[in-house]
Structures are given as C-alpha cells and as structure tokens.
Design an enzyme around this catalytic site. Structure first.
Site, PDB file in Angstrom:
ATOM      1  N   ARG A 126      -8.372   3.642  -4.946  1.00 45.30           N
ATOM      2  CA  ARG A 126      -9.353   4.177  -4.017  1.00 45.30           C
ATOM      3  C   ARG A 126      -9.373   5.715  -4.047  1.00 45.30           C
ATOM      4  NH1 ARG A 126      -9.641   5.523   1.293  1.00 45.30           N
ATOM      5  NH2 ARG A 126      -7.374   5.750   1.225  1.00 45.30           N
ATOM      6  N   HIS A 133       6.925  -7.647  -1.886  1.00 45.52           N
ATOM      7  CA  HIS A 133       6.679  -6.962  -0.618  1.00 45.52           C
ATOM      8  C   HIS A 133       7.547  -7.567   0.486  1.00 45.52           C
ATOM      9  CE1 HIS A 133       3.409  -4.695  -2.230  1.00 45.52           C
ATOM     10  NE2 HIS A 133       2.594  -5.726  -2.375  1.00 45.52           N
ATOM     11  N   GLY A 173      -5.901   7.629  -3.889  1.00 44.21           N
ATOM     12  CA  GLY A 173      -4.641   8.039  -4.499  1.00 44.21           C
ATOM     13  C   GLY A 173      -4.149   9.391  -4.012  1.00 44.21           C
ATOM     14  N   LYS A 183       0.801  -1.231   0.000  1.00 44.82           N
ATOM     15  CA  LYS A 183       0.000   0.000   0.000  1.00 44.82           C
ATOM     16  C   LYS A 183       0.833   1.281   0.000  1.00 44.82           C
ATOM     17  CE  LYS A 183      -3.393  -0.988  -0.622  1.00 44.82           C
ATOM     18  NZ  LYS A 183      -3.745  -1.627  -1.936  1.00 44.82           N
ATOM     19  N   SER A 186      -5.068   3.070   3.751  1.00 45.15           N
ATOM     20  CA  SER A 186      -5.131   2.358   2.478  1.00 45.15           C
ATOM     21  C   SER A 186      -5.192   0.846   2.712  1.00 45.15           C
ATOM     22  CB  SER A 186      -3.892   2.724   1.651  1.00 45.15           C
ATOM     23  OG  SER A 186      -3.958   2.133   0.390  1.00 45.15           O
TER      24      SER A 186
HETATM   25  P1  A3P Z   1      -5.248   4.644  -1.520  1.00 45.29           P
HETATM   26  O1  A3P Z   1      -5.852   3.410  -0.945  1.00 45.29           O
HETATM   27  O2  A3P Z   1      -4.837   5.635  -0.458  1.00 45.29           O
HETATM   28  O3  A3P Z   1      -6.090   5.281  -2.572  1.00 45.29           O
HETATM   29  P2  A3P Z   1      -0.102  -0.410  -3.552  1.00 45.29           P
HETATM   30  O4  A3P Z   1      -0.049  -0.414  -5.016  1.00 45.29           O
HETATM   31  O5  A3P Z   1       1.243  -0.400  -2.879  1.00 45.29           O
HETATM   32  O6  A3P Z   1      -1.016  -1.459  -3.004  1.00 45.29           O
HETATM   33  O7  A3P Z   1      -0.730   1.002  -3.118  1.00 45.29           O
HETATM   34  C1  A3P Z   1      -2.060   1.298  -3.399  1.00 45.29           C
HETATM   35  C2  A3P Z   1      -2.290   2.774  -3.130  1.00 45.29           C
HETATM   36  O8  A3P Z   1      -1.657   3.532  -4.188  1.00 45.29           O
HETATM   37  C3  A3P Z   1      -3.758   3.133  -3.168  1.00 45.29           C
HETATM   38  O9  A3P Z   1      -3.872   4.237  -2.252  1.00 45.29           O
HETATM   39  C4  A3P Z   1      -3.938   3.584  -4.613  1.00 45.29           C
HETATM   40  O10 A3P Z   1      -5.048   4.391  -4.829  1.00 45.29           O
HETATM   41  C5  A3P Z   1      -2.633   4.355  -4.805  1.00 45.29           C
HETATM   42  N1  A3P Z   1      -2.283   4.553  -6.219  1.00 45.29           N
HETATM   43  C6  A3P Z   1      -2.180   3.618  -7.187  1.00 45.29           C
HETATM   44  N2  A3P Z   1      -1.897   4.200  -8.358  1.00 45.29           N
HETATM   45  C7  A3P Z   1      -1.813   5.537  -8.132  1.00 45.29           C
HETATM   46  C8  A3P Z   1      -1.571   6.678  -8.952  1.00 45.29           C
HETATM   47  N3  A3P Z   1      -1.362   6.561 -10.255  1.00 45.29           N
HETATM   48  N4  A3P Z   1      -1.567   7.892  -8.360  1.00 45.29           N
HETATM   49  C9  A3P Z   1      -1.786   8.018  -7.036  1.00 45.29           C
HETATM   50  N5  A3P Z   1      -2.028   6.980  -6.204  1.00 45.29           N
HETATM   51  C10 A3P Z   1      -2.046   5.749  -6.756  1.00 45.29           C
END
Ligand code: A3P
Length: 307
Positions: free
Chosen positions: A271, A123, A273, A62, A153
């Site tokens: 979600r 991870h 971002g 996340k 997140s």
């Molecule tokens: P949120 O849940 O706060 O929206 P991971 O890929 O490590 O699982 O992280 C997921 C988080 O990165 C989520 O955060 C997701 O929305 C965010 N995310 C993924 N792509 C993104 C982008 N292009 N710009 C901003 N946030 C992004």
C-alpha cells in the site's frame, strides 16, 4: 511447495475465500480469537515437528512480515536472487496457520515435507507457537511496528480482503483492533511476549521503523543472526531486491497476484510502506486515546514508539 500447490491454485483459493464474500468467523483458542478454521487445527499445530535449523518470522499481522520474510528467504538462499525469483515469496515461506479447503493439505503439513533450512511465517502469539520452537531453539525474527501505523495498515487490509473488520469505520476499527477481541488477540500482549524475550540468543526483535531508516544495516543484522556471512555485494543486492518499490513491482514478492487483490481496483497489499502514515488517518482525539492506551499497556516495559 510449488509441487503441492501451484500459484494458480493458490490464487483461485484466495479469490474464493476472500473476495467471494465468504463468511469469516472467529473462534477462540486458549483465550485468543483466531479464525474458526485455525482454532480447529490448533492442537495439531502445537505438536508440529520443529527443526533446530528452522527460521521463523513471527509478527502481529501488518508489522512488516512480508518484507522481513523476503529478506530472510533471500539470505537463506545465500543471496541467489535468480533462485529466489523462481517462486512466489508466499509459496517459498509457508504461512504456518494458513488453512485451505478440505481437498488440499494445510500449510503446516506442506511445511513438514519441505527441505531444511525452512523459513516459516506465523502470526500466532508466542504462547501458542509449537513448544518445540523453544526446546529446539529454532531462530525467531519478530517485527514490531508503531501500533498507530499497524492500525492504518490493518484497517485497509481487512477492507481489501473482506475480513472481520471490513465495513467498519476507522473509528470503529480502532475500537475493535485495540481490544482483546481482535483476531490474534491484542497487539500489546503479542509484542510484549517477544519484547521480554528479546535478549534470548534465538530471538531477534526488529522494528519496522528501523528497517525504513536503514534497510541495508538490518539486512546485515538479519544475515548475521541467521548465521550467514554474506559479502557486501550480496547484502547490497538483497537490500535492493527488498526495497518497497522493487517488492511492489516484482510479481514474486508482491502478494497482490496471489491474494487476488489485483482484482480490486485501487487496492494493493503493498500500500504505502511508510512510517508515520497514521498522521493522515488519525484525528486529534483518536491520537490522544491511542497515546493513552500505549502508555497504559506498555508502561514500565521499556517499549516505546517515536512520534
Ligand atoms: P502499509 O499498509 O502501511 O503500506 P505485513 O506483511 O505484516 O502484512 O505488513 C504489510 C505492511 O508492510 C504494508 O504496510 C506494506 O506496504 C509494508 N511493506 C511490505 N513490504 C515492504 C517493503 N519492502 N518496504 C516497506 N514496507 C513494506
């Protein structure tokens, strides 16, 4: 990778594994809680044949993995987005420790067959990655995110996929995720392993918050680190391709379809971002205790977070 596993296979597996209420159990490997299936293959993962031209995206879940893996994949395709959009990000970038049902090969065996240069996601905490990463000096991009936003997140993600933390209140979740009993261990140990190595030439440590502030600048930093001299136009195009809204709208970058998350109304992997979304989730007391924890665990390390 598509030749071993189709998008439909993947989606069906995820549906069965996560949304069909399968029991999710955590085991332990060298003191780190990991999904039981992952513990079983850890010895094999540790002896994985790393290549010097591998590019690894390593994170505590996340922290911005999907975002940065997509930037890296686009960069390693020299910005050829037509090619990039031919297969899903999660198939282009194998998730190293992902296990599948018995009849299918595990991801690291699929990665074995992939042509170089590979972008591989993991991870695993640094000390559990294959030691050859360090001897062969494969490149590693590591992303750090404000732990408060990470909590929010991760909380939503575990609810969405019915993981270990599903069913907990946010207060209970904070207790679980801020402990060494959480899957992948504690975020602070995970962060600090790479933070301490941030000056090594094969390591690039990035911040989610910096990507939010200046995506174009970070795309350039990533491409330089990966040894690609891309034109300004190509860097602009990759930046555009990797904006939150474009990644959410692109079925080849939004994990929803592959995770079968689109079967759950109102939920999305992509979600919010945002940086600072924690402010709408934390109570004053929760914020104070998180501040105290951050201070205790990161004191003297030079790693701090803006509010
Ligand atoms: P949120 O849940 O706060 O929206 P991971 O890929 O490590 O699982 O992280 C997921 C988080 O990165 C989520 O955060 C997701 O929305 C965010 N995310 C993924 N792509 C993104 C982008 N292009 N710009 C901003 N946030 C992004």
């Amino acid at each position: 990778m598509d030749m071993y596993l189709t998008t439909e296979d993947f989606r069906e597996m995820m549906r069965v594994m996560y949304t069909d209420q399968q029991p999710y159990t955590l085991g332990e490997y060298e003191g780190i809680p990991l999904a039981s299936e992952v513990c079983e293959i850890m010895d094999e993962l540790r002896s994985f044949e790393v290549r010097a031209d591998d590019c690894w995206i390593v994170t505590y879940p996340k922290a911005g993995t999907t975002w940065v893996q997509e930037i890296m994949s686009a960069v390693m395709h020299d910005g050829n987005l037509e090619e990039v959009n031919k297969s899903h990000s999660m198939l282009r970038v194998p998730y190293f420790e992902q296990t599948f049902p018995e009849e299918l090969p595990t991801t690291h065996r699929i990665a074995d067959e992939m042509p170089s240069p590979r972008v591989i996601k993991s991870h695993l905490p640094g000390q559990l990655l294959p030691p050859q990463i360090w001897t062969k000096k494969a490149k590693i991009v590591y992303v750090i995110r404000n732990p408060k936003d990470l909590m929010v997140s991760f909380f939503h993600f575990e609810q969405m996929l019915n993981l270990k933390g599903a069913g907990l209140s946010f207060e209970e979740y904070l207790g679980y995720r801020n402990s060494k009993k959480a899957s992948y261990g504690s975020w602070w140990d995970h962060y600090l392993y790479f933070w301490k190595r941030r000056h090594q030439p094969n390591v690039l440590v990035l911040r989610f918050e910096d990507l939010k502030r200046d995506l174009r600048g970070n795309v350039e930093i990533i491409s330089q680190f990966l040894g690609k001299a891309l034109s300004a136009k190509t860097l602009d195009d990759i930046t555009e391709h990797c904006s939150f809204i474009n990644m959410k709208n692109n079925p080849m970058t939004n994990p929803d379809s592959l995770l079968a998350a689109d079967e759950i109304p109102g939920r999305s992997f992509m979600r919010k971002g945002k940086s600072g979304n924690w402010k709408t989730h934390f109570t004053v007391a929760q914020n104070e205790s998180m501040d105290a924890l951050i201070k205790e665990k990161l004191h003297g390390t030079g790693l701090t977070f803006d509010h």
